[in-house]
Design a protein around this motif. Structure first.
Motif, PDB file in Angstrom:
ATOM      1  N   ARG A  95       0.828  -1.211  -0.060  1.00 41.65           N
ATOM      2  CA  ARG A  95       0.058  -0.117   0.101  1.00 41.65           C
ATOM      3  C   ARG A  95       0.755   1.305   0.087  1.00 41.65           C
ATOM      4  NH1 ARG A  95      -3.154   1.807   5.164  1.00 41.65           N
ATOM      5  NH2 ARG A  95      -1.008   2.121   5.723  1.00 41.65           N
ATOM      6  N   THR A  96       2.090   1.372   0.844  1.00 36.37           N
ATOM      7  CA  THR A  96       2.780   2.205   0.697  1.00 36.37           C
ATOM      8  C   THR A  96       3.564   2.726  -0.393  1.00 36.37           C
ATOM      9  OG1 THR A  96       3.162   2.041   3.298  1.00 36.37           O
ATOM     10  CG2 THR A  96       4.665   3.459   2.176  1.00 36.37           C
ATOM     11  N   LEU A  98       2.595   1.511  -3.774  1.00 33.50           N
ATOM     12  CA  LEU A  98       1.871   1.318  -4.627  1.00 33.50           C
ATOM     13  C   LEU A  98       2.400   2.292  -5.773  1.00 33.50           C
ATOM     14  CD1 LEU A  98      -0.262  -0.604  -6.368  1.00 33.50           C
ATOM     15  CD2 LEU A  98      -1.815   1.043  -5.330  1.00 33.50           C
ATOM     16  N   SER A 300      -5.187   5.532   0.075  1.00 36.32           N
ATOM     17  CA  SER A 300      -5.633   4.335   1.027  1.00 36.32           C
ATOM     18  C   SER A 300      -6.408   5.064   2.206  1.00 36.32           C
ATOM     19  CB  SER A 300      -4.626   3.349   1.626  1.00 36.32           C
ATOM     20  OG  SER A 300      -3.765   4.121   2.432  1.00 36.32           O
TER      21      SER A 300
END
Length: 302
Positions: A95-96, A98, A300
């Motif tokens: 997530r960090t 991407l 996110s």
């Protein structure tokens, strides 16, 4: 030929020629696909392969050498799709980091504000271009609620909504109708009167409001672009490059004052517009059911 807005001379006369309507080929979806299959038609697997590659590249640029972390999702929730397939920390790392593109490959002269998200736009646009052309294509725009700082953010006056405008085309001026007509594409849509020049030979709204519901005025330019001001609950201005007031029929509309349906005269331009704009209402209904308010530029944090 495109005529500048300030040079257009509007006259109170009906449209002299009616455009030919495009007849689309008959096509039907032979097999009903699953939501995942429809999704993959627009977002293909090779795009996910590119995302994985660019995510790893960005992580390495940030000093991350591996995504293999020992901890797993808490199994007490028993959400199998998470803890059986990916660890919690790995998910957070992905997530960090991407990314859809390689930041180092961005051209210095590039001014595209959506550069980092452009591959998704390209994939969806390519798929839409492959779809069969229907006889009636309805185009509208929507606002994604968004409160963080972003240069593409807009404010919709009256609704007090801030967000990013998302649309395929926007009826800004007579130029759009002229260009579409030159390409043999018929178009009709509601417009803002002030975008089509000053001193248009329409009656003012106060005068029109005194008329019977269904009253319509029509003006046409020398290049056969027509505008109609039709009275519903309030005056509505429509523009077209192929149809004007034309033949008038009657339709039953709800009267708020008398709490009953009444018969109202409806111009042909209104009938053509209403016939093709049902997809917009359905789209707005679906969007309102799954709306997400975004408060940060971090994808996110929704």
């Amino acid at each position: 030929m495109v005529t500048p807005t300030e040079s257009i001379k509007w006259k109170r006369r009906p449209l002299s020629t009616m455009g030919q309507t495009y007849k689309a080929l008959n096509f039907e979806e032979s097999v009903l696909c699953s939501p995942t299959q429809y999704f993959k038609r627009y977002i293909p697997d090779d795009l996910f392969t590119s995302i994985a590659a660019y995510t790893i590249i960005y992580a390495l640029q940030q000093g991350k050498s591996s995504f293999n972390l020992p901890m797993y999702w808490d199994t007490s929730l028993k959400v199998n799709v998470f803890w059986e397939n990916i660890s919690r920390d790995r998910f957070l790392e992905l997530r960090t980091n991407l990314h859809l593109v390689n930041n180092l490959e961005k051209p210095p002269e590039n001014k595209d504000k959506f550069y980092k998200f452009r591959p998704v736009y390209t994939a969806i646009r390519k798929r839409c271009s492959d779809l069969p052309i229907e006889e009636n294509v309805c185009v509208d725009e929507g606002i994604i609620p968004f409160t963080a700082k972003f240069t593409a953010k807009q404010c919709v006056r009256g609704n007090q909504v801030h967000g990013e405008s998302m649309s395929s085309c926007c009826v800004e001026s007579v130029l759009l109708f002229q260009v579409l007509k030159s390409q043999g594409i018929n178009a009709v849509g509601t417009v803002r009167q002030n975008r089509f020049g000053k001193n248009l030979p329409f009656s003012d709204d106060k005068t029109i409001m005194k008329q019977t519901r269904g009253y319509c005025e029509e003006i046409t330019s020398a290049d056969e672009i027509t505008m109609c001001k039709w009275l519903d609950n309030r005056p509505i201005v429509l523009c077209s490059n192929f149809v004007g007031k034309g033949s008038v029929d009657e339709v039953e509309l709800w009267n708020k004052k008398h709490h009953k349906y009444v018969k109202v005269e409806r111009s042909e331009i209104v009938r053509k517009y209403n016939h093709a704009m049902g997809g917009v209402d359905l789209f707005d209904q679906l969007i309102s059911s799954y709306i997400v308010f975004i408060r940060s530029r971090k994808w996110s944090c929704v």
